[in-house]
Write a protein that holds these residues in place. Structure first.
Motif, short mmCIF file in Angstrom:
data_model
loop_
_atom_site.label_atom_id
_atom_site.label_comp_id
_atom_site.label_asym_id
_atom_site.label_seq_id
_atom_site.Cartn_x
_atom_site.Cartn_y
_atom_site.Cartn_z
N ASN A 1 3.44 1.12 -9.44
CA ASN A 1 4.03 2.30 -10.08
C ASN A 1 2.96 2.98 -10.91
OD1 ASN A 1 5.55 3.27 -12.89
ND2 ASN A 1 6.40 4.02 -10.99
N LEU A 2 2.76 4.24 -10.63
CA LEU A 2 1.78 5.04 -11.36
C LEU A 2 2.55 5.99 -12.26
CD1 LEU A 2 -1.32 5.35 -11.31
CD2 LEU A 2 -0.99 7.26 -9.74
N SER A 3 2.37 5.81 -13.55
CA SER A 3 3.06 6.66 -14.52
C SER A 3 2.02 7.58 -15.16
CB SER A 3 3.73 5.76 -15.56
OG SER A 3 4.34 6.54 -16.53
N VAL B 1 -2.71 7.50 -17.90
CA VAL B 1 -2.26 6.85 -16.68
C VAL B 1 -1.87 5.40 -17.01
CG1 VAL B 1 -2.93 6.04 -14.37
CG2 VAL B 1 -3.77 8.23 -15.23
N SER C 1 -0.82 2.15 -14.83
CA SER C 1 -0.61 1.53 -13.52
C SER C 1 0.13 0.22 -13.74
CB SER C 1 -1.95 1.24 -12.82
OG SER C 1 -2.61 2.44 -12.55
N THR D 1 5.25 4.12 -6.16
CA THR D 1 6.04 5.18 -6.78
C THR D 1 5.18 5.86 -7.83
OG1 THR D 1 6.94 3.65 -8.42
CG2 THR D 1 8.25 4.00 -6.43
N VAL D 2 5.46 7.13 -8.06
CA VAL D 2 4.73 7.89 -9.08
C VAL D 2 5.76 8.60 -9.95
CG1 VAL D 2 3.08 9.75 -9.51
CG2 VAL D 2 2.76 8.25 -7.55
N THR E 1 6.01 11.20 -13.50
CA THR E 1 5.21 12.05 -14.39
C THR E 1 6.03 12.44 -15.61
OG1 THR E 1 5.90 14.02 -13.18
CG2 THR E 1 3.81 13.02 -12.54
N TYR F 1 -1.48 11.78 -4.91
CA TYR F 1 -0.41 12.46 -5.63
C TYR F 1 -1.00 13.74 -6.21
CZ TYR F 1 2.96 13.81 -9.12
OH TYR F 1 3.85 14.54 -9.84
N THR G 1 -8.91 4.92 -7.52
CA THR G 1 -8.12 6.01 -8.07
C THR G 1 -9.08 7.02 -8.69
OG1 THR G 1 -6.26 6.56 -9.52
CG2 THR G 1 -7.71 4.78 -10.25
#
Lengths: 230, 600
Positions: free
Chosen positions: A31-33, A42, A44, A164-165, A167, A191, B572
């Motif tokens: 999950n990338l927030s 960021v 991760s 999942t991302v 924002t 993304y 990334t």
């Protein structure tokens, strides 16, 4: 998904070789927030799954962070060019989901920055270990006059089963392209999003191209009309 | 290698044979990929000494994805396939059961030795593979450029959820080594074979024959695993083991190499798809005679019928007989429907008549004052059994011209062409509650390794005491301990899983070609940096459990140890672009140009 050149191609090649090997781990959840404000924060959140019947120690997990931007003439970007650079990182923090400390080393290379997490906590057979890595950077956002763009690649040398991302921003998200929900080892996905303080709806393409294209077109139209009248 | 039929043939043999084509591919990751195709054949053969006629077969097709199709017609007539049940009922005088049947086959005449075959394709997705194959090796990877031997464990088991209830599943198999790319091999093997030390770990009593197969230039490269009836997997799996030797010239870091295949022959004594023969109707040579006696003074006539089985080897059951008289028509043909009152008799004897035997009805009387014509007809059919027809069901592997069976199990093993790290851990009592720990890290591959990380865990109730070192000392790349007696790169307390401490050592690249024997006192390999030994001593106290000490991990990925955790790399960053300033510049230049032009 598409390859991201240079360091990413190295990883893709390496994993094509490993494609039929016995995998011992996979990323079950990634999950990338992303918080967009003046810069980008960021987080991760990664769940590693032990696929074998013996305990394993993840050891070193390296995040290679690279910034690819167009070359610039003064302040103006030159289209169809690319410059690869390391990324200025701050506020780096890593821990397991249950709060145990993870040591992170930061190394700057010529064209990328490495965050190397040392995870010495064993994962039981067929069990999971979730860890979080957070960092901030102003290099991860491209700010314009009216709009700010982010385009974050995500790839690794093992399978990502679910990506999942999410924002968060005070700015209005005016454009978004979600990444592939699954990534095979060696693959990469992106993304992309555009943010603005203008209250514009999403129209399926970046407003920065639409509005500035429109301004350019109207300006040219007015000039042509006024020239005809004169 | 074929299975002998254990059932004697009847004159009319109706056989439902499910023909299964299966392929299985084994990987070093111990996974198996199957592909399967089922075709149902219905074979009708005249194995007797009499020509048979009017054969009707009522068939219940199950999960068919194609229509019943004529595959081979060796009969002396056409073959009719129909879905019309009433037509079949009428044609057999109601003697063919049609309930539950989808399709009916009529063969007007099937002479001695003739055969008809029909087939339809079955929906394979409804069925599982009958024989499951599980193969593993005592190593997950082998190094290239040296002769190595590995042990193969091959397990064949019945897929109990897939095979029909009460059925028996028999298997035999032949294992071939192959470096022929056209026959499931890799030509990277410069040496392959022999096969040795074949052993059954189960109790089917199979015998082994090692022979010279056709797919390598070496000898003793094929193995037959057989028993007279085949190993009955419904009584338990067949487990065998054998050793394979080989030398590969693979140059790649890692390659999944085919080293041969196993051919599995199987037979199930029931029909796999569930298709069934609902009923069979057939007749053969026979004779019917009517007898007319009379009249007496009261113009009473007697009528009777005699039926004789003129066949050499089939027995009939006489179903329906009708007997009646009609008036004679001088110079013309009698009207068969003008039945003389009292002459019409119908009965269902249900008697069986063996070859050469006959059956005669009772005498029936009727009164008629002229000349009657007596008529009789009958229906009869072959009995079910040894002197009639038999219905057999079986399932077999699809025949393959080259290998004998289409059930091919392709075998592969990972060959490492560059470096290959093997870590061996010893826990040796050293007196009292002291234990010596040796971690022997060897590079058994053909190339120098990258930096190697070795991980180890110390269980609860143990303490590292006295010393911890690496031999040779120069192979420890990073020593962060700050203590002359304890060398390590990382020391983590409470790493989880109940372990007390975790240690990691970052070793310099290890030279290739260690022998892989795990010997911690091999001074030649240690001094050549082909083998690195990490030593430390632990002391147990309280309720310590020594078995928990048997854990070790190594990095990188090319390791013999399954618990290796490869260094994980995640990519990334940012590839964002914003051209607004360029657009603004273009707009500004346009406006400036317009102003300049306008002033001129």
């Amino acid at each position: 998904m598409r390859p991201l050149s240079l360091i990413l191609i190295v990883i893709v090649t390496l994993n094509a070789v490993h494609a039929q090997e016995a995998w011992v781990e996979e990323i079950e959840m990634y999950n990338l927030s992303i918080s967009v404000d003046g810069g980008v924060k960021v987080i991760s959140r990664i769940t590693l799954k032990n696929l074998i019947s013996k305990p394993i120690v993840p050891g070193l997990v390296e995040f290679r962070i690279q910034r690819q931007v167009p070359m610039k003439l003064l302040i103006f970007p030159i289209p169809f060019t690319s410059d690869k650079k390391p990324v200025k990182i701050s506020n780096v923090e890593a821990k397991t989901a249950d709060g145990k400390e993870i040591k992170v080393d930061i190394k700057n290379h010529e064209d990328y920055t490495s965050l190397i997490c040392q995870i010495w906590y064993p994962i039981e057979p067929h069990a999971n270990l979730t860890f979080l890595l957070s960092y901030s950077s102003e290099d991860l956002i491209e700010k314009g006059i009216l709009f700010s763009e982010i385009a974050i690649p995500i790839g690794t040398d093992m399978n990502i089963k679910k990506l999942t991302v999410t924002t968060e921003s005070k700015l209005k998200k005016t454009y978004e392209v979600l990444p592939s929900p699954q990534i095979p080892a060696g693959g990469i996905t992106f993304y992309r999003a555009e943010f603005s303080s203008l209250p514009l709806p999403k129209v399926g393409m970046p407003w920065s191209y639409l509005i500035w294209g429109l301004i350019l077109f109207v300006t040219a139209g007015i000039i042509i009309m006024s020239k005809r009248r004169s | 290698m074929v299975f002998l039929s254990s059932v004697a043939a009847a004159p009319l043999d109706v056989r439902v044979i499910d023909n299964i084509e299966v392929a299985a591919e084994m990987n070093s990751s111990y996974s198996t990929t199957y592909t399967m195709n089922i075709t149902t054949f219905i074979n009708i053969s005249n194995n007797g000494n009499d020509d048979l006629s009017d054969i009707w077969i009522a068939i219940d097709m199950v999960n068919n994805v194609s229509e019943l199709t004529l595959y081979y017609n060796g009969s002396s007539s056409n073959v009719l396939i129909t879905g019309n049940a009433s037509y079949a009922t009428d044609a057999t005088y109601g003697n063919l059961k049609t309930a539950g049947a989808d399709v009916f086959v009529h063969i007007p005449i099937l002479r001695v030795g003739e055969k008809v075959s029909l087939f339809y394709d079955v929906d394979d997705s409804k069925y599982g593979v009958p024989v499951l194959v599980d193969e593993s090796y005592n190593v997950s990877k082998v190094p290239a450029k040296k002769t190595v031997s590995w042990k193969v464990y091959l397990n064949l088991s019945a897929n109990s959820s897939a095979i029909p209830s009460g059925a028996n599943l028999y298997v035999n198999l032949t294992k071939y080594l192959s470096n022929d790319t056209a026959n499931f091999g890799s030509d990277n093997w410069t040496v392959l074979g022999p096969i040795a030390n074949a052993l059954e770990l189960s109790s089917h009593g199979v015998s082994f024959t090692v022979w010279n197969g056709p797919y390598t230039s070496g000898n003793s490269d094929a193995l037959n695993v057989t028993s007279s009836t085949g190993a009955n997997l419904t009584t338990g799996p067949l487990n065998i083991t054998f050793d394979v030797s080989g030398k590969s010239n693979v140059e790649a870091r890692s390659s999944l190499e085919k080293f041969g295949f196993a051919v599995v022959y199987f037979k199930i004594d029931k029909n796999y798809s569930g298709a069934g023969i609902v009923d069979v109707y057939a007749t053969g040579p026979a004779r019917i005679q009517v007898t007319k006696e009379g009249p007496n003074s009261a113009m009473e006539w007697n009528e009777s019928v005699n039926i004789t089985n003129t066949a050499q080897g089939v027995t009939y059951v006489i179903r329906n007989v009708t007997l009646w008289a009609v008036p004679v028509v001088t110079g013309g043909f009698p009207d068969l429907t003008s039945v003389i009152s009292g002459s019409y008799q119908t009965f269902s004897p249900g008697v069986t008549v063996a070859p050469g035997g006959n059956w005669t009805s009772a005498k029936y009387s009727f009164t008629y004052d002229n000349i009657p014509v007596i008529w009789a007809n009958m229906s009869f059919e072959l009995v079910q059994g040894a002197t009639g027809y038999q219905i057999l069901e079986e399932t077999v592997n699809e025949y393959n011209d080259t290998y004998g069976s289409s059930y091919i199990v392709v075998e592969k093993i990972i060959v490492i062409g560059s470096y290959l790290i093997k870590a061996t851990k010893y826990v040796k009592p050293a007196g009292g509650n002291l234990y010596d720990i040796y971690l022997v890290v060897e590079n058994i591959g053909g190339e120098r390794s990258p930096v190697v990380w070795v991980y180890d865990l110390v269980p609860q109730n143990f303490s590292v005491v006295n010393k911890m070192n690496v031999t040779q000392a120069s192979m420890l790349r990073t020593n962060n301990s700050g203590n002359a007696n304890f060398w390590w790169t990382v020391n983590q307390t409470n790493p989880g899983l109940g372990y007390k401490e975790g240690y990691a050592w970052e070793l310099n690249p290890i030279e290739p070609n260690a022998d892989g024997d795990g010997n911690y006192s091999d001074t030649a390999e240690i001094s050549a940096n082909q083998s690195v030994v990490i030593y430390y001593q632990v002391q147990g106290s309280g309720d310590y459990r020594l078995t928990e000490a048997f854990i070790v991990g190594v990095d990188p990925i090319l390791s013999m140890n399954m618990q290796s955790s490869p260094r994980i790399t995640i990519v990334t960053g940012s590839a964002a672009r914003n051209y607004e300033s360029l657009f603004a510049l273009a707009t500004g230049l346009l406006l400036t140009g317009a102003v300049v032009v306008r002033r001129r």
